[in-house]
Structures are given as C-alpha cells and as structure tokens.
Design an enzyme around this catalytic site. Structure first.
Site, PDB file in Angstrom:
ATOM      1  N   TYR A 161     -42.457 -28.116  22.122  1.00 10.17           N
ATOM      2  CA  TYR A 161     -41.885 -26.987  22.863  1.00 10.17           C
ATOM      3  C   TYR A 161     -41.619 -25.815  21.924  1.00 10.17           C
ATOM      4  O   TYR A 161     -41.941 -24.665  22.252  1.00 10.17           O
ATOM      5  CB  TYR A 161     -40.597 -27.449  23.534  1.00 10.17           C
ATOM      6  CG  TYR A 161     -39.891 -26.392  24.344  1.00 10.17           C
ATOM      7  CD1 TYR A 161     -40.398 -25.971  25.572  1.00 10.17           C
ATOM      8  CD2 TYR A 161     -38.681 -25.833  23.905  1.00 10.17           C
ATOM      9  CE1 TYR A 161     -39.736 -25.018  26.334  1.00 10.17           C
ATOM     10  CE2 TYR A 161     -38.021 -24.881  24.656  1.00 10.17           C
ATOM     11  CZ  TYR A 161     -38.538 -24.475  25.869  1.00 10.17           C
ATOM     12  OH  TYR A 161     -37.884 -23.531  26.616  1.00 10.17           O
ATOM     13  N   LYS A 165     -43.177 -21.991  22.188  1.00 10.09           N
ATOM     14  CA  LYS A 165     -42.329 -20.817  22.358  1.00 10.09           C
ATOM     15  C   LYS A 165     -42.446 -19.862  21.170  1.00 10.09           C
ATOM     16  O   LYS A 165     -42.265 -18.644  21.314  1.00 10.09           O
ATOM     17  CB  LYS A 165     -40.883 -21.242  22.582  1.00 10.09           C
ATOM     18  CG  LYS A 165     -40.665 -21.897  23.956  1.00 10.09           C
ATOM     19  CD  LYS A 165     -41.056 -20.971  25.099  1.00 10.09           C
ATOM     20  CE  LYS A 165     -40.683 -21.529  26.463  1.00 10.09           C
ATOM     21  NZ  LYS A 165     -40.995 -20.584  27.563  1.00 10.09           N
TER      22      LYS A 165
END
Length: 267
Positions: A161, A165
């Site tokens: 993740y 991002k």
C-alpha cells in the site's frame, strides 16, 4: 464572495459511495459544487448521491471501475452531461491489503497497483483531457489525488500500500508539470491523509493485530495517536476540507504538491 465558494463548479468523486469519498462529496456540495459520485457500489453510491443532493445541489451517480479506461471515458462524459460541466476530479478510490513483506501475495500487489496507481493515472488522464482547452468541459479545473501518510513514513504491515501511495505522489507531480507546461489550466495536487476511523482505517488496525505487529487493534491505534503531534486520529471532515481547499480559488497558485493532513504524523 469567499475564495472557498465552489458555486458553479462540477465535481466527480471516485470511491464516493462511503467513507472518505462520501465525506469529500458532501463537503464539496456544502461549498456549492454539483457532485457526481463514481463507484462500483451502485446501491450505496446512489444513496450517497441522494443524501448529498438533499442540500439542494445537483448530484448524480455513475458506475465506475477506475481500472477500466473505457469506463473512465463514459464516466467523464456522463459527469459533464449530468452536471453541465466538469472542473473538479477527486481520485479517491483505493484499496489496502495488509501483509508482512515475507508473506506478500503477488495478486494482492497487482490489485493495489491496479486500483491505487492505474486508477489514479487513468482518472487524471481523462480529467486533463476533459478540462483542458478543446475538451468536453474545456474550462480548466483541479485534479486532487488521494495519497496517504503511508507514502511518507515506514509503517509496518503495509509495504505494498505504501508503495502504491508513494507512486500516486510522484505521478501527481509529473501530471502537474505537464499540465502547466502545456497550458491546460488544470492544477494537479494530492493529499496525504492520516489514519481515519473509517471501515478501511479500522480494518487496517485489526490487521496489525492479526499480523502479530501489535497485541491488539486498540494498541495499534494508540501508537498511531502517540506518533501524531496533534494527539488524535484524523476525521473525515479533516480530509474533506483539504479537498475543498485545493478545489477552490484559495489554492489558485498551488499545483504539484502533496498536502499532509495527518496531524503532523509524517513530518
């Protein structure tokens, strides 16, 4: 007129059916913008659009799989037709799948890359095409991509993740540079939300316990708060107000930035 007044603006919010996206849509509407909700969750998305529109602004819903290029073209066209224009895009749709690095699943990484990176990239592509001179809207505007404080700190259990991002941040800056250099009249920025007690945020905390990184979800949340100088979790309105700011004339000379909305956690 306030520089934060969005009267006459037309927005599309992806992942807008619930959580942060729904809060962002509501905040944009309260500031005067018309809002289209884009999501794969049809029932929840339509209900959110109806609730947001109860304040008197025009709203609508479009089914949108952010990983599908053709679907994006359809969603942007539907937004411009339904709202009578298009000048704010919030690329909020995203997913988080927790894992220790030693246990990473290739399928999970691919899925996060598809939604978080590809979805944001395709949205920005179609937003710029629509908003630039000669586009279906053609009056300029603002694209706001949702990154995460995870792009700025090494938090355990969310390596995939965090990587996606971080990519959103870098992509945003390149898109802003191209938009400015080519005279599109579109500002492109992103925000780094801190941990918020949404379904995704609470699920992440529970994952930390399952992975053995913290003794409990409550302990994980407590440590996040301890790392945050302002001493609390983020709230949906904190993130939503940042989106309104970057959409507004108050941010008219701001492009290519990543705005931390994390209580100081990532400093």
């Amino acid at each position: 007129m306030s520089v934060f007044d969005l009267e006459g603006r037309k927005a599309l919010v992806t992942g807008g059916a619930k959580g942060l996206g729904a809060g962002m849509a509501e905040a944009l509407a309260k500031a005067g913008a018309s809002v289209m909700i884009g999501d794969v969750l049809e029932d929840e998305g339509r209900a959110t659009a109806e609730a947001v529109g109860s304040g008197g602004v025009k709203t609508g819903f479009v089914k949108l799989d952010v990983t599908d290029d053709a679907n994006w073209a359809e969603a942007v066209a539907a937004t411009a037709e339904t709202l009578g224009g298009f000048d704010i895009l919030v690329n909020n749709a995203g997913i988080e799948i927790s894992s220790l690095v030693v246990d990473l699943d290739p399928g999970d990484i691919r899925r996060m890359c598809e939604v978080n990176i590809l979805g944001t990239a395709l949205g920005t592509k179609h937003g710029l095409r629509s908003m630039r001179p000669g586009g279906v809207a053609g009056t300029g505007g603002s694209v706001i991509n949702i990154s995460s404080v995870a792009a700025t700190i090494p938090f355990p259990g969310i390596s995939g993740y965090s990587a996606t991002k971080s990519a959103v941040d870098r992509f945003t800056r390149v898109a802003a540079a191209e938009s400015g250099k080519l005279g599109y009249g579109v500002r492109v920025n992103c925000i780094y939300p801190g941990l918020v007690a949404t379904e995704m945020g609470l699920g992440l905390a529970a994952d930390m316990e399952k992975l053995g990184l913290w003794p409990s979800a409550e302990a994980a949340v407590g440590d996040v708060i301890g790392l945050t100088p302002l001493g609390r979790l983020g709230e949906v309105n904190d993130m939503a107000d940042a989106v309104v700011f970057l959409s507004s004339d108050a941010a008219r000379f701001i492009t290519g930035i990543g705005l931390p909305v994390d209580g100081g956690m990532g400093m």
